[in-house]
Design a protein around this motif. Structure first.
Motif, mmCIF file in Angstrom:
data_model
loop_
_atom_site.group_PDB
_atom_site.id
_atom_site.type_symbol
_atom_site.label_atom_id
_atom_site.label_comp_id
_atom_site.label_asym_id
_atom_site.label_seq_id
_atom_site.Cartn_x
_atom_site.Cartn_y
_atom_site.Cartn_z
ATOM 1 N N HIS A 35 0.837 -1.203 0.000
ATOM 2 C CA HIS A 35 0.000 0.000 0.000
ATOM 3 C C HIS A 35 0.872 1.253 0.000
ATOM 4 O O HIS A 35 0.581 2.229 -0.712
ATOM 5 C CB HIS A 35 -0.905 -0.027 1.233
ATOM 6 N N HIS A 39 1.734 4.214 -3.268
ATOM 7 C CA HIS A 39 1.665 5.677 -3.180
ATOM 8 C C HIS A 39 3.013 6.328 -3.470
ATOM 9 O O HIS A 39 3.251 7.483 -3.095
ATOM 10 C CB HIS A 39 1.136 6.100 -1.806
ATOM 11 N N HIS A 96 6.227 5.321 -2.665
ATOM 12 C CA HIS A 96 7.365 5.208 -1.752
ATOM 13 C C HIS A 96 8.274 4.042 -2.148
ATOM 14 O O HIS A 96 7.807 2.927 -2.343
ATOM 15 C CB HIS A 96 6.876 5.011 -0.318
ATOM 16 N N ALA A 146 4.913 8.854 5.517
ATOM 17 C CA ALA A 146 3.743 7.971 5.521
ATOM 18 C C ALA A 146 3.961 6.833 6.510
ATOM 19 O O ALA A 146 5.087 6.378 6.723
ATOM 20 C CB ALA A 146 3.492 7.419 4.121
ATOM 21 N N GLU A 200 -1.479 7.025 3.160
ATOM 22 C CA GLU A 200 -1.788 7.530 1.817
ATOM 23 C C GLU A 200 -1.007 8.806 1.500
ATOM 24 O O GLU A 200 -1.246 9.434 0.466
ATOM 25 C CB GLU A 200 -3.291 7.789 1.690
ATOM 26 N N GLN A 201 -0.100 9.186 2.400
ATOM 27 C CA GLN A 201 0.753 10.338 2.124
ATOM 28 C C GLN A 201 1.618 10.023 0.908
ATOM 29 O O GLN A 201 2.336 9.027 0.893
ATOM 30 C CB GLN A 201 1.662 10.617 3.327
ATOM 31 N N PRO A 202 1.595 10.853 -0.133
ATOM 32 C CA PRO A 202 2.382 10.542 -1.343
ATOM 33 C C PRO A 202 3.872 10.726 -1.095
ATOM 34 O O PRO A 202 4.283 11.539 -0.257
ATOM 35 C CB PRO A 202 1.865 11.543 -2.362
#
Length: 340
Positions: free
Chosen positions: A177, A181, A183, A272, A334-336
């Motif tokens: 996950h 995003h 990472h 994140a 969900e932090q890009p």
């Protein structure tokens, strides 16, 4: 009778004017007693508040106690509290009572505690195995028909039922996950010792997610800690790397608390986070914490269902039941990733 003394079998007998043996026959439904005498004895039991010593009776007649022995590594960990709640809810209708004790994740202490439960002739024994423990000493009890269930982690030296979470798959989902995003520098903050089954399985899931995304495994991004304070220090160390992670995967609820606390202290909201295990007030954090949630109450219920089936005559081979995890998206995961 003194007001501060618990009523005894002799007190009940004296109240009714019969022998203690007659009272015992009534309470144990063992032997001929007239209906009139039975009514008088039960009335005296209620009036005096007499509580039969079930443990002593069962040891005397060679029967099991009406209790379940549960050995956990930490009574203060909310995860094991929820497991115990699932167990209690499941056994209430069977007239069984839960007894808990902490091994402090020490093999010798675990063995001493299980010996105490066995001395009580518990009906069921449920154990969260300590690292380094050998459970072959329980073979005789298992062979004699005592349901023994390992919970959260498999045991060693004993073939019996185990209930575990989908640790590897859940960790892989959580790390994938983060990778989805953007990472590619994902840190892992796991608990100690490194031999711990759940830590090994979750680290394997972390590595599988990296491999699936063609991201090289970097040992410098893997941290370990005993407690929340240690997790804070390890998170700070990761963030101080020359090429720090842009995302972190916390290996359990305690590691998650330390990771989140350090990110808040250092004002690093852009990092994140996904945690394995849900934590209290996760939705109140800013951003709210994304987690791979276990189902501890279902783990407890599954352990009881398996043990009760054994009590009721199930003699099939020992099996491992895996309780699924689920990803709960709340914001922190969900932090890009920052553009480079």
């Amino acid at each position: 009778m003194a007001a501060n003394r618990r009523p005894t079998l002799a007190d009940v007998a004296r109240e009714v004017g019969v022998s203690a043996k007659t009272v015992s026959r009534v309470l144990n439904e063992d032997g001929p007693v007239s209906a009139r005498t039975r009514e008088q004895v039960l009335a005296a039991v209620a009036a005096l508040g007499f509580q039969p010593n079930l443990m002593a009776r069962n040891m005397r007649v060679g029967g099991p106690d009406t209790t379940i022995g549960l050995v956990v590594p930490d009574l203060g960990n909310p995860f094991f509290g929820a497991v115990a709640r699932g167990i209690e809810d499941s056994v209430r209708d069977r007239g069984l009572t839960l007894l808990m004790g902490s091994s402090a994740d020490d093999a010798d202490r675990e063995r001493a505690l299980t010996a105490k439960f066995l001395a009580r002739r518990v009906s069921i024994l449920i154990v969260v195995p300590s690292v380094g423990a050998d459970h072959s000493h329980l073979k005789a009890q298992r062979t004699a028909g005592l349901p023994i269930v390992f919970l959260d982690r498999p045991g060693v030296g004993l073939s019996t039922d185990s209930i575990v979470s989908s640790n590897q798959e859940g960790a892989q989902d959580g790390v994938a996950h983060l990778i989805a995003h953007g990472h590619r520098r994902v840190g892992f903050v796991g608990d100690l010792p490194v031999r711990l089954y759940t830590r090994r399985e979750r680290l394997a899931g972390y590595r599988a997610a990296l491999q699936e995304a063609d991201i090289p495994y970097d040992r410098s991004l893997v941290a370990s800690a005993h407690d929340q304070r240690g997790a804070e220090a390890e998170t700070a160390r990761l963030l101080d790397l020359a090429d720090p992670p842009t995302a972190l995967f916390a290996g359990n609820n305690i590691m998650a608390l330390g990771t989140v606390a350090e990110l808040a202290r250092s004002k690093r909201k852009e990092v994140a986070v996904v945690a394995f295990d849900d934590v209290s007030l996760a939705e109140a954090l800013e951003p709210a914490l994304t987690v791979v949630a276990q189902d501890p109450e279902e783990i407890g219920r599954s352990a009881v269902a398996t043990a009760l089936a054994r009590l009721d005559g199930d003699r099939s081979r020992a099996r491992t039941i895996t309780v699924p995890t689920r990803l709960i998206v709340r914001g922190s995961g969900e932090q890009p990733a920052p553009t480079r």
